[in-house]
Structures are given as structure tokens and as C-alpha cells.
Design a protein around this motif. Structure first.
Motif, short mmCIF file in Angstrom:
data_model
loop_
_atom_site.label_atom_id
_atom_site.label_comp_id
_atom_site.label_asym_id
_atom_site.label_seq_id
_atom_site.Cartn_x
_atom_site.Cartn_y
_atom_site.Cartn_z
N ILE A 177 0.84 -1.20 0.00
CA ILE A 177 0.00 0.00 0.00
C ILE A 177 0.88 1.26 0.00
N SER A 178 2.01 1.18 0.67
CA SER A 178 2.93 2.31 0.71
C SER A 178 4.24 1.90 0.01
N PHE A 179 5.06 2.90 -0.29
CA PHE A 179 6.36 2.63 -0.89
C PHE A 179 7.19 1.73 0.00
N GLU A 180 7.20 2.02 1.29
CA GLU A 180 8.00 1.24 2.23
C GLU A 180 7.54 -0.22 2.28
N GLU A 181 6.23 -0.42 2.27
CA GLU A 181 5.70 -1.79 2.30
C GLU A 181 6.06 -2.54 1.01
N ALA A 182 5.93 -1.87 -0.13
CA ALA A 182 6.30 -2.50 -1.41
C ALA A 182 7.79 -2.79 -1.45
N GLN A 183 8.60 -1.89 -0.93
CA GLN A 183 10.04 -2.09 -0.90
C GLN A 183 10.39 -3.31 -0.04
N GLN A 184 9.74 -3.45 1.11
CA GLN A 184 10.00 -4.61 1.97
C GLN A 184 9.58 -5.90 1.27
N GLN A 185 8.45 -5.88 0.58
CA GLN A 185 8.01 -7.07 -0.14
C GLN A 185 8.99 -7.41 -1.27
N LEU A 186 9.52 -6.39 -1.93
CA LEU A 186 10.53 -6.63 -2.97
C LEU A 186 11.77 -7.26 -2.37
N TRP A 187 12.21 -6.75 -1.23
CA TRP A 187 13.37 -7.35 -0.56
C TRP A 187 13.09 -8.82 -0.20
N ASP A 188 11.89 -9.11 0.25
CA ASP A 188 11.54 -10.50 0.59
C ASP A 188 11.66 -11.40 -0.63
N VAL A 189 11.17 -10.93 -1.78
CA VAL A 189 11.25 -11.71 -3.02
C VAL A 189 12.72 -11.93 -3.41
N ILE A 190 13.51 -10.89 -3.33
CA ILE A 190 14.92 -10.98 -3.71
C ILE A 190 15.68 -11.88 -2.74
N ALA A 191 15.41 -11.74 -1.45
CA ALA A 191 16.09 -12.59 -0.46
C ALA A 191 15.76 -14.06 -0.70
N GLN A 192 14.52 -14.35 -1.00
CA GLN A 192 14.11 -15.73 -1.26
C GLN A 192 14.83 -16.28 -2.50
N ALA A 193 14.94 -15.47 -3.54
CA ALA A 193 15.65 -15.90 -4.76
C ALA A 193 17.13 -16.12 -4.47
N ALA A 194 17.74 -15.22 -3.70
CA ALA A 194 19.16 -15.35 -3.38
C ALA A 194 19.43 -16.57 -2.51
N GLU A 195 18.50 -16.93 -1.65
CA GLU A 195 18.66 -18.12 -0.81
C GLU A 195 18.80 -19.38 -1.67
N GLN A 196 18.17 -19.38 -2.83
CA GLN A 196 18.25 -20.53 -3.73
C GLN A 196 19.65 -20.70 -4.30
N ASP A 215 22.44 -20.47 -2.42
CA ASP A 215 23.37 -20.77 -1.33
C ASP A 215 24.47 -21.74 -1.74
N TYR A 216 24.17 -22.66 -2.63
CA TYR A 216 25.16 -23.64 -3.06
C TYR A 216 26.38 -22.97 -3.72
N LEU A 217 26.23 -21.74 -4.18
CA LEU A 217 27.35 -21.03 -4.81
C LEU A 217 28.42 -20.60 -3.80
N LYS A 268 30.47 -13.83 -3.34
CA LYS A 268 29.81 -14.69 -2.36
C LYS A 268 29.17 -13.86 -1.26
N ARG A 269 29.85 -12.81 -0.84
CA ARG A 269 29.31 -11.92 0.18
C ARG A 269 28.06 -11.20 -0.33
N LYS A 270 28.07 -10.77 -1.59
CA LYS A 270 26.90 -10.09 -2.17
C LYS A 270 25.69 -11.02 -2.18
N ILE A 271 25.89 -12.26 -2.57
CA ILE A 271 24.78 -13.21 -2.58
C ILE A 271 24.26 -13.43 -1.17
N PHE A 272 25.19 -13.57 -0.21
CA PHE A 272 24.78 -13.76 1.18
C PHE A 272 24.00 -12.56 1.68
#
Length: 161
Positions: free
Chosen positions: A104-123, A125-127, A138-142
Motif C-alpha cells: 500500500i505504501s512505498f515502504e511496504e512494497a520495498q519490503q516485499q521486494l526485498w523479501d522476493v529478492i532474499a528468497q531468490a538469493a537463498e536458492q 546458497d550452493y554457490l 559470495k558476500r553479495k549473494i549472502f
């Protein structure tokens, strides 16, 4: 004998469609076209509900390390044995859908975007064990998997392989 396949209404996961024997219109020829007409950036535009996410899922399943190659049995791309040997299952893939980012707000959308990106980056981990990445990468992915870091810098640079 009647065919009892179902329509994959609302299903945008290529693997789910193929493993559950839903009707599927073979669009794997797009993979050959992309590889033969390579572009640094490819933009896929279609109206809503025209299969963009399904096509991206198909590309992810084709290229990602550890893919189930049998998903492509009998499809057009499987006839391209040289391309399949060279590219299928050979790359780390970052797959992101922004469907669920609707704050609903920019901050909320930004947090949801971070959640999506974090979930993708977790996939990826094998790297962390890969010899193909340096410590900085490796640090950037982490950091991305922790929902931290610089989004702009985190997705710049050369391909991993």
C-alpha cells in the motif's frame, strides 16, 4: 481412449504442468531462438495472462543447475541435442516474479521486494562453495539472501560462469 488431461488454469510453473500431465502448448522453441539470437537484455512483453511467468519458469527449468532434464522430453527443444548438451542445467538462475509485490505504501512494497529478492538469493546458497566466485561475489549473494546490501550493485557485473 479418451485423453484425461486437465487445463492448467492459473498454473504458471513449468515443472508442475509437465509433471502433472496438464495440457501444454510447446513453446520451447523460444529457447533455441534466444540462444541463436542472443541479446544482452531480452524484454518479453505480453498482455496479462498471456504466459510470461510460465515462459520464464520454462527458461529457469531449462538453464538451472540440477534441472530435471526429463521435463523437456518430447518437446521441440529436445530435438536440439547440441544446444541441450551445452546449455541445459548448466547455470545458476535467479528467477524473480513481482506478482506478490503490492504494498500500500512505498515502504511496504520495498519490503516485499526485498523479501522476493532474499528468497531468490537463498536458492543460490550452493554457490558459497563454488570456486567460480570470489569472496566479494559470495558476500553479495549472502547479503541479498539476508535482505541487506545494495540492490543495484548486487545485480551488476559479469555472469557467474
Amino acid at each position: 481412449m479418451a485423453n484425461n488431461k486437465s487445463m492448467p488454469i492459473g498454473i504458471d510453473d513449468f515443472a508442475k504442468i509437465r509433471t502433472n500431465d496438464f495440457y501444454y502448448i510447446d513453446k520451447t522453441g523460444m529457447i533455441k531462438d534466444l540462444l541463436n539470437n542472443w541479446g544482452e537484455v531480452n524484454l518479453f512483453t505480453r498482455p496479462r495472462r498471456f504466459g510470461k511467468t510460465l515462459n520464464m519458469s520454462m527458461l529457469q527449468r531449462f538453464f538451472e543447475i540440477g534441472t530435471d532434464k526429463s521435463l523437456f522430453d518430447g518437446l521441440e527443444i529436445s530435438k536440439e541435442t547440441e544446444l541441450c548438451e551445452k546449455y541445459m542445467g548448466q547455470f545458476p538462475v535467479i528467477a524473480i516474479s513481482l506478482k506478490q509485490v503490492n504494498g500500500i505504501s512505498f515502504e511496504e512494497a520495498q519490503q516485499q521486494l526485498w523479501d522476493v529478492i532474499a528468497q531468490a538469493a537463498e536458492q543460490l546458497d550452493y554457490l558459497q562453495e563454488s570456486t567460480m566466485l570470489n569472496a566479494r561475489d559470495k558476500r553479495k549473494i549472502f547479503e541479498l539472501s539476508e535482505g541487506k546490501g545494495n540492490l543495484h550493485a548486487g545485480f551488476q557485473g559479469k555472469p557467474v560462469l
